[in-house]
Scaffold this active site. Structure first.
Site, PDB file in Angstrom:
ATOM      1  CG  ASP A 103      -2.048  -0.956   1.161  1.00  0.00           C
ATOM      2  OD1 ASP A 103      -2.068  -1.772   0.221  1.00  0.00           O
ATOM      3  OD2 ASP A 103      -2.921  -0.914   2.054  1.00  0.00           O
ATOM      4  CG  HIS A 115       2.370   0.056   4.501  1.00  0.00           C
ATOM      5  ND1 HIS A 115       2.138  -0.932   5.445  1.00  0.00           N
ATOM      6  CD2 HIS A 115       1.200   0.722   4.337  1.00  0.00           C
ATOM      7  CE1 HIS A 115       0.872  -0.860   5.842  1.00  0.00           C
ATOM      8  NE2 HIS A 115       0.281   0.128   5.182  1.00  0.00           N
TER       9      HIS A 115
END
Length: 465
Positions: free
Chosen positions: A45, A189
């Site tokens: 993400d 991430h």
């Protein structure tokens, strides 16, 4: 004032809190964990990041892994070369809003605009639209479930706090190793510039991820994209019976036992029979069979019935229509010599003129010696069609969807094989006497029958009745 607070509480509960609970805990209208034997999903993400995402792509290539990147639209606009590289190297690109802002803080129309704008950015760079969406922090609002059209919401089964630099690579590795198992959808991430994240945190993530991938490789696990995991999961679910379906199958098999007793079904000498039979009278219009013999109304026939337990086992083990078709045709190949022997050796069958069955396997059956006839309109055709469709929904890996998609193709027909042709082709002594030593169902013929029946997946196997 109290009423205003109360109304705010109600709005917050129904607009934000309850949808979040239903999606996270119950998986309502979202995909958050797969079901597989050896596949894991890596999802990333907040990117792309010009440095860390490039490093990540190099790592994925090293381990021949595919991943899913949920990009922030504004970051994608700033780094089009990285987005294009993600796409060109075979990874899946999903949407993570245009700015990293919670859906709880936006109206439904604003959420749609965020998704549409990010989708447009992705399409301009890669030429492909994205239909996969992960809301920031995994938070959905009440209208996200029915307001996003064709968009599939993706959450996760495990996250590790890797956006915080203080977690460190070693502790992050230990957390990740606890989720080293198939079906997991891991949230990581590749960018640390969003609110609450540490800019250098992805450096630790990359170290821990490589150790995780090394361990997974030793276990022969593969890393696949979210869309691939969804497909694998759907196939696995199709082979798993719900409680209601188990009850239905049990009742169906009990009915089969009663049917065998009521209609006095018999077996051939086959030690592992695919079919049972009974001797009855033919009630249809006259049929000229492949060898020129004519089957008339009132002639004796061996009426074939699949062994439903065996048929059910075939359906559960198969992953596709083609696999079921091949198993069924091989079952016919195995059974026909036993029926030929039964006709030759059983004096009670001397008057039998043909093998007869009602089946949805009709394309390609002529290659096996059968003549194919439409059933006459009436109650028998209607009842046969209903029964065989119910049977398909039970045994087929995607039974219900096949009924919806191919209902026009599910037409039962009678298939008829001359007793004389059966004995001539399949009874060993008769074949030798006729100088027909070659088996009529050699592999090329079998393949042709399968290809004609199921090569384009337009026909669906079912049972003879």
């Amino acid at each position: 004032m109290e009423n205003l607070v109360l109304w705010c509480f109600y709005i917050l509960t129904f607009y934000a809190f309850l949808p979040g609970v239903f999606s996270r805990i119950f998986g309502f209208r979202v995909f958050k964990r797969g079901r597989s034997d050896g596949e894991i999903c890596l999802t990333f993400d907040d990117g792309p990041d010009p440095y860390y995402t490039a490093e990540l792509l190099d790592l994925l290539k090293k381990y021949d892994a595919k991943a899913t990147f949920f990009v922030v639209g504004a970051n994608a606009e700033k780094n089009p070369d990285i987005v294009k590289r993600i796409h060109d190297e075979g990874h899946l690109i999903g949407i993570h809003n245009y700015v990293h802002k919670s859906n709880w803080l936006m109206r439904p129309g604003t959420v749609r605009k965020q998704i549409r704008k990010t989708s447009d950015v992705i399409e301009q760079i890669t030429g492909s639209k994205s239909v996969y969406y992960r809301p920031p922090w995994g938070i959905v609002n009440l209208f996200d479930f029915g307001n996003l059209g064709h968009i599939q919401i993706i959450l996760w089964s495990a996250m590790f706090g890797d956006w915080r630099k203080g977690v460190g690579a070693d502790r992050l590795e230990r957390r990740m190793m606890r989720k080293l198992r198939p079906g997991e959808v891991l949230l990581l991430h590749d960018c640390g510039i969003t609110f609450g994240a540490d800019e250098d945190a992805p450096a630790n993530m990359l170290i821990a991820l490589e150790r995780y991938m090394q361990a997974a490789t030793k276990k022969a696990y593969r890393f696949i994209r979210v869309d691939e995991m969804i497909k694998v999961t759907d196939e696995a679910k199709a082979r798993t019976l719900s409680l209601g379906r188990r009850v239905l199958v049990r009742l169906w098999l009990i009915w089969e036992q009663c049917f065998h007793v009521l209609f006095n079904l018999k077996k051939t000498a086959d030690p592992d029979p695919t079919f049972h039979y009974r001797v009855t009278r033919y009630h249809g219009e006259p049929v000229t069979m492949q060898d020129g013999n004519v089957l008339h109304k009132g002639d004796a026939v061996m009426e074939l019935h699949f062994d439903n337990q065996k048929l059910f086992d075939m359906g559960r083990k198969a992953r596709s229509t083609m696999q079921i078709a091949i198993q069924l045709i091989r079952g016919v190949e195995h059974a026909l010599p036993y029926f030929a022997d039964e006709l030759v050796n059983n004096a009670k069958l001397v008057d039998v003129k043909a093998l007869y069955g009602v089946s949805m396997i009709h394309r390609g059956a002529d290659k096996l010696g059968f003549s194919i006839q439409d059933l006459p309109q009436g109650w028998f055709k209607s009842v046969s069609s209903i029964y065989l469709k119910i049977l398909l929904s039970i045994i087929h890996p995607q039974g219900q969807s096949r009924l919806k998609d191919r209902s026009s193709m599910l037409v039962p027909k009678s298939i008829i094989l001359s007793a004389e042709l059966l004995k001539k082709r399949y009874h060993v002594e008769t074949c030798i006497q006729s100088k027909e030593a070659d088996h009529p169902l050699e592999e090329p013929v079998l393949k042709m029958a399968v290809d004609q029946s199921y090569g384009n997946s337009t026909n669906t196997p079912s049972a003879m009745s």
